[in-house]
Design a protein around this motif. Structure first.
Motif, PDB file in Angstrom:
ATOM      1  N   TYR A 218      -9.075   7.824  72.448  1.00 59.36           N
ATOM      2  CA  TYR A 218      -8.932   7.455  73.862  1.00 59.36           C
ATOM      3  C   TYR A 218      -7.921   6.323  74.040  1.00 59.36           C
ATOM      4  N   GLN A 221      -4.545   7.857  73.936  1.00 55.88           N
ATOM      5  CA  GLN A 221      -4.306   8.592  75.179  1.00 55.88           C
ATOM      6  C   GLN A 221      -3.998   7.633  76.337  1.00 55.88           C
ATOM      7  N   LEU A 225      -0.702   7.475  78.599  1.00 62.01           N
ATOM      8  CA  LEU A 225      -0.817   7.582  80.055  1.00 62.01           C
ATOM      9  C   LEU A 225      -0.162   6.404  80.768  1.00 62.01           C
ATOM     10  N   GLU A 448       2.056  14.066  90.624  1.00 65.01           N
ATOM     11  CA  GLU A 448       1.933  13.806  89.182  1.00 65.01           C
ATOM     12  C   GLU A 448       1.349  12.418  88.929  1.00 65.01           C
ATOM     13  N   GLU A 451      -2.356  12.402  89.702  1.00 62.00           N
ATOM     14  CA  GLU A 451      -3.074  13.077  88.625  1.00 62.00           C
ATOM     15  C   GLU A 451      -3.145  12.196  87.382  1.00 62.00           C
ATOM     16  N   ALA A 452      -2.025  11.489  87.096  1.00 65.01           N
ATOM     17  CA  ALA A 452      -2.014  10.606  85.918  1.00 65.01           C
ATOM     18  C   ALA A 452      -3.014   9.468  86.085  1.00 65.01           C
ATOM     19  N   SER A 454      -5.690   9.489  88.004  1.00 69.16           N
ATOM     20  CA  SER A 454      -7.035  10.056  87.954  1.00 69.16           C
ATOM     21  C   SER A 454      -7.470  10.301  86.506  1.00 69.16           C
ATOM     22  N   TYR A 455      -6.537  10.856  85.733  1.00 68.73           N
ATOM     23  CA  TYR A 455      -6.858  11.111  84.324  1.00 68.73           C
ATOM     24  C   TYR A 455      -7.003   9.796  83.563  1.00 68.73           C
ATOM     25  N   HIS A 456      -6.200   8.786  83.966  1.00 70.91           N
ATOM     26  CA  HIS A 456      -6.298   7.458  83.352  1.00 70.91           C
ATOM     27  C   HIS A 456      -7.693   6.874  83.565  1.00 70.91           C
ATOM     28  N   GLU A 457      -8.204   6.972  84.802  1.00 74.48           N
ATOM     29  CA  GLU A 457      -9.549   6.464  85.098  1.00 74.48           C
ATOM     30  C   GLU A 457     -10.605   7.210  84.279  1.00 74.48           C
ATOM     31  N   HIS A 458     -10.391   8.523  84.157  1.00 77.69           N
ATOM     32  CA  HIS A 458     -11.341   9.335  83.389  1.00 77.69           C
ATOM     33  C   HIS A 458     -11.353   8.903  81.917  1.00 77.69           C
ATOM     34  N   ILE A 459     -10.177   8.777  81.322  1.00 73.47           N
ATOM     35  CA  ILE A 459     -10.088   8.388  79.910  1.00 73.47           C
ATOM     36  C   ILE A 459     -10.598   6.970  79.715  1.00 73.47           C
TER      37      ILE A 459
END
Length: 660
Positions: A218, A221, A225, A448, A451-452, A454-459
């Protein structure tokens, strides 16, 4: 802190400069201004771009997309070039008491497909290979590339900085760079790395646990990100700038096109429909007039004196009828009275008296022929008046319809033919397509970026979960646990310190922008202060009464002065350590604003100031004001036949006694 001075710049085979043109830009502290005058299209913007590109290379155009830079350089290449394209600059870099005299040279060598760029750095004629390889870090240490547009800027575009939606981000980012907050951010990143490393070494004897593997995964990642988010943020800023430029060109051309008849052409269908509506309205009005004329009582309104005579005759006829009726009734009554009298002598006397009484009822018109029954003028006259009103209203409606029809037809006659504005339509379509493409590009980047994030918060959430799990496994190792806790405290402390540092600088910016704005503004009582909010960096203006003054209420010149005041505050934060170059700064300002800008901005903002102006911007009183601060003056002379510009040194025109 390093200080940079541009001693000279030479340009060859780029834009309007074919033969090598050299500008001596050295100045004296008492007179820091260099004036370069030229007609539009003679090379002012090319010179500004050459200064930016010479120092920063492709990052001056678009740090996120090298292809934009390659297209830009290709657009400047001359087809009649006799040698390679080149920008060469002599620089003086002062770091403390140490002084370096450097020559930097960028050359573009033509290949089969495109051009190859070569960048070299020299000192005393000796090439410095190591400095050339590390030049980006070196020049960014003096002034980061993302802030170069604050020091080397286009005066006509600078008004866009007064946009309340863009200004807070600019102020905040510039302040972060000036305060060196990248160091805090880097330290925060290093602390995260320490956490990840500490978490990955549970013990030397045990293999890496599943939680530790997840933390590493993580963490990697997140790093990728964050790099992607940084790149997308830069792309978004560039896309927004391109969209603003495309929209401004479309708006300006639309205003010009509407003055050329486009507005009438676009409304052609509506105008033609209005003509048909007016025709139909006139048709109905004509029918209403005909209907009014068909009213049987209307002709009586045209009888005039005959109608008056008719009313008199009708009154006489009525009296005659009444007399006949009375006579008949009295005759019947007299007959009953006479028959009731039995005495012949009395009957004779009464009969005589009654006959005389009946004779008095006889009228002068009794023998004239009576009018037909009906036709009472009192009943007919309201109907006649109604018919007249109906006719007048119908005529008024017809006149109004005719007038509206003539106006509508006149508007239709003014509609230009399609072939007359085909070029305008084609040009507008091209500009609108550029705006659409820019909007699409911006939306794609924003999508983009969202989305980045959002994925950053998820990771990040999953990383925190993995860290918590790992920390529970690290309880056996007190040192590592304390290190992680200390790292958390340090990160929180750094976040608070960063926030408070930015907030404290907001007050300084408020005071500096207010001071600069009041100095440059012609209307001294227009504002009381410019306020920068500590958290959001949103900018508001207070008028003399203490009320908020919307930026939309400012004139175009006042918005430009506000933008320059913001730049002045930011540039002064750099304490005059970098040259300031302004392209076309005075075109939209009146005389007093021009003179104020010259004395309070150009003369004081930096140790070296270059003003690129048109031939009419710095004339008369403006030139006299600038001459007090002027060190050198150039003119760019454009040869229409050979399509090239030549730099002419106007030093002979200056007051040389004050230059030395």
């Amino acid at each position: 802190m390093a200080k940079l001075t541009i001693e000279s710049i030479s340009i060859q085979n780029l834009g309007p400069f074919r033969e090598q043109q050299t500008f001596d830009l050295s100045v004296h502290s008492e007179r820091p201004v260099i004036l370069i005058k030229a007609l539009n299209g003679s090379g002012k913007t090319t010179l500004l771009n050459a200064l930016q590109v010479g120092l920063y290379g492709y990052k001056a155009i678009n740090p996120a997309r090298r292809s934009d830079y390659e297209q830009f350089i290709a657009s400047l290449q001359r087809t009649d070039a006799t040698g390679i394209a080149r920008i060469e600059m002599k620089l003086v870099v002062e770091i403390g008491s140490d002084r370096k005299d450097l020559n930097i040279r960028r050359e573009w060598i033509q290949k089969d497909s495109g051009y190859r760029e070569r960048f070299r750095v020299f000192e005393s004629g000796v090439e410095l290979l190591g400095v050339a390889d590390e030049w980006d870090d070196f020049i960014n240490g003096i002034l980061p590339v993302e802030l170069v547009h604050l020091f080397l800027f286009d005066g006509e575009k600078i008004e866009a900085l007064a946009n309340p939606n863009r200004l807070p981000a600019l102020l905040k980012r510039a302040t972060e760079v000036f305060l060196g907050l990248e160091g805090i951010d880097a330290l925060n990143t290093d602390l995260k790395a320490v956490e990840r490393r500490a978490g990955s070494a549970k013990t030397l004897r045990e293999s890496t646990s599943e939680a530790q593997s997840q933390v590493d995964e993580y963490g990697n990642q997140l790093t990728e990100l964050e790099q992607r988010i940084s790149l997308l943020s830069q792309q978004k800023a560039n896309a927004q700038s391109q969209l603003d430029s495309a929209q401004r060109k479309l708006d300006e051309y639309t205003v010009s096109a509407q003055q050329s008849g486009l507005n009438a052409y676009e409304q052609a269908a509506s105008l033609k429909a209005n003509v048909e509506f007016c025709k139909e309205r006139k048709k109905h009005a004509q029918a209403a007039v005909v209907e009014a004329l068909e009213n049987p009582y209307l002709p009586l309104a045209w009888l005039g004196d005959l109608w008056v005579k008719y009313k008199d005759q009708w009154q006489k006829a009525q009296k005659t009828r009444h007399s006949h009726l009375l006579k008949e009734e009295f005759s019947k009554r007299d007959e009953r009275v006479v028959n009731a009298i039995t005495d012949p002598s009395v009957r004779s006397i009464v009969e005589s008296v009654l006959s005389e009484d009946l004779a008095r009822l006889q009228t002068d018109d009794e023998n004239s022929p009576p009018l037909l029954e009906g036709g009472n003028p009192l009943e007919i006259e309201p109907l006649i008046d109604s018919a007249k009103v109906q006719l007048n209203l119908a005529r008024q409606e017809l006149d109004t319809a005719q007038t509206d029809l003539e106006k509508a037809q006149k508007q239709v006659d003014q509609i230009p033919a399609e072939e007359q504005i085909s070029d305008i339509l084609r040009k507008m379509q091209e500009l609108a397509q550029k705006v659409s493409d820019a909007e699409k590009e911006l939306r794609n980047i924003e999508k983009e970026l969202d989305e980045a994030w959002s994925y950053h918060e998820h990771i990040e959430s999953r990383l925190n979960t993995a860290l918590q799990r790992m920390r529970s496994e690290l309880k056996e190792n007190t040192f590592q646990l304390k290190a992680l806790e200390a790292s958390d405290r340090a990160k929180r402390t750094l976040a608070i310190f960063r926030e408070r540092l930015l907030a404290s600088k907001a007050q300084w910016l408020s005071d500096m922008i207010t001071k600069e704005f009041k100095q440059l503004l012609r209307k001294r009582n227009l504002i009381s202060r410019v306020r920068v909010e500590p958290e959001s960096y949103a900018v508001t203006i207070e008028d003399a009464s203490g009320h908020d003054l919307p930026m939309e209420r400012l004139s175009a010149g006042e918005r430009q002065i506000l933008a320059i005041s913001v730049l002045s505050a930011l540039i002064r934060e750099r304490k005059g350590r970098f040259p300031v170059v302004v392209d076309t700064p005075l075109a939209r300002l009146d005389r007093k604003h021009r003179e104020s800008l010259i004395h309070n901005f150009f003369a004081k903002i930096s140790h070296q100031v270059m003003v690129l102006s048109t031939d009419e911007e710095v004339e008369g009183s403006a030139y006299r004001a600038m001459s007090r601060h002027l060190n050198r003056e150039y003119s760019l002379i454009f040869d229409e036949t050979e399509r090239r510009s030549i730099a002419k040194n106007n030093v002979a025109q200056l007051d040389l006694e004050h230059v030395v």
